[in-house]
Design a protein around this motif. Structure first.
Motif, PDB file in Angstrom:
ATOM      1  N   ARG A   1     -14.108  -2.398 -18.727  1.00  0.00           N
ATOM      2  CA  ARG A   1     -13.438  -1.442 -19.592  1.00  0.00           C
ATOM      3  C   ARG A   1     -13.725  -1.742 -21.050  1.00  0.00           C
ATOM      4  NH1 ARG A   1      -7.375  -0.805 -18.447  1.00  0.00           N
ATOM      5  NH2 ARG A   1      -7.454  -2.542 -17.011  1.00  0.00           N
TER       6      ARG A   1
ATOM      7  N   TRP B   1     -12.691  -2.088 -24.713  1.00  0.00           N
ATOM      8  CA  TRP B   1     -11.454  -2.397 -25.404  1.00  0.00           C
ATOM      9  C   TRP B   1     -11.331  -1.509 -26.634  1.00  0.00           C
ATOM     10  CZ3 TRP B   1      -9.722  -4.559 -30.007  1.00  0.00           C
ATOM     11  CH2 TRP B   1      -8.396  -5.034 -29.979  1.00  0.00           C
TER      12      TRP B   1
ATOM     13  N   GLU C   1       1.004  -5.507 -30.986  1.00  0.00           N
ATOM     14  CA  GLU C   1       0.816  -5.664 -29.550  1.00  0.00           C
ATOM     15  C   GLU C   1       1.140  -4.356 -28.818  1.00  0.00           C
ATOM     16  OE1 GLU C   1       3.302  -8.465 -27.541  1.00  0.00           O
ATOM     17  OE2 GLU C   1       1.645  -9.179 -26.311  1.00  0.00           O
TER      18      GLU C   1
ATOM     19  N   ARG D   1      -1.509  -2.193 -26.743  1.00  0.00           N
ATOM     20  CA  ARG D   1      -1.262  -2.029 -25.317  1.00  0.00           C
ATOM     21  C   ARG D   1      -1.288  -0.547 -24.944  1.00  0.00           C
ATOM     22  NH1 ARG D   1       3.610  -4.647 -24.400  1.00  0.00           N
ATOM     23  NH2 ARG D   1       2.560  -6.649 -24.223  1.00  0.00           N
ATOM     24  N   SER D   2      -0.680   0.268 -25.797  1.00  0.00           N
ATOM     25  CA  SER D   2      -0.620   1.702 -25.502  1.00  0.00           C
ATOM     26  C   SER D   2      -2.009   2.342 -25.512  1.00  0.00           C
ATOM     27  CB  SER D   2       0.292   2.420 -26.501  1.00  0.00           C
ATOM     28  OG  SER D   2      -0.317   2.501 -27.768  1.00  0.00           O
ATOM     29  N   LYS D   3      -2.938   1.718 -26.231  1.00  0.00           N
ATOM     30  CA  LYS D   3      -4.294   2.262 -26.301  1.00  0.00           C
ATOM     31  C   LYS D   3      -5.220   1.700 -25.236  1.00  0.00           C
ATOM     32  CE  LYS D   3      -6.010   3.353 -30.165  1.00  0.00           C
ATOM     33  NZ  LYS D   3      -6.685   3.386 -31.441  1.00  0.00           N
ATOM     34  N   ASN D   4      -4.824   0.597 -24.620  1.00  0.00           N
ATOM     35  CA  ASN D   4      -5.716  -0.078 -23.684  1.00  0.00           C
ATOM     36  C   ASN D   4      -5.223  -0.081 -22.243  1.00  0.00           C
ATOM     37  OD1 ASN D   4      -8.139  -1.343 -25.188  1.00  0.00           O
ATOM     38  ND2 ASN D   4      -6.419  -1.703 -26.549  1.00  0.00           N
ATOM     39  N   THR D   5      -4.234   0.729 -21.959  1.00  0.00           N
ATOM     40  CA  THR D   5      -3.784   0.800 -20.562  1.00  0.00           C
ATOM     41  C   THR D   5      -3.891   2.230 -20.053  1.00  0.00           C
ATOM     42  OG1 THR D   5      -1.521   0.913 -21.393  1.00  0.00           O
ATOM     43  CG2 THR D   5      -2.250  -1.198 -20.497  1.00  0.00           C
TER      44      THR D   5
END
Ligand SMILES: [Zn+2]
Length: 75
Positions: free
Chosen positions: A30, A32, A67, A71-75
């Protein structure tokens, strides 16, 4: 027989055989996602407001903010 090589560690194996290294497959890897300039500017504004509000900004609060954003952009 042709060999294919891993782009990460350079290990090579014969085509048709399972890869011999443990690096994640390029096709499943994936990408990042980082913060955009706008999001960093958004953070600056948030930070300025926090400092005005409470006098200073707690480092752990800053970490939590970044963080959550990442996180919201990478999940
Ligand atoms: Zn590898």
């Amino acid at each position: 027989m042709f060999k294919t090589c891993c782009g990460d560690c350079g290990e090579c194996w014969y085509v048709g055989n399972p890869r011999t290294c443990t690096c994640p497959d390029e096709t499943t890897k994936r990408t990042w996602v980082g913060l955009t300039k706008e999001e960093i500017a958004e953070f600056d504004t948030w930070h300025d407001n926090r400092e005005e509000e409470v006098g200073w900004c707690n480092p752990s609060e800053i970490v939590a903010y970044i963080e959550a954003k990442l996180r919201s952009k990478n999940t």
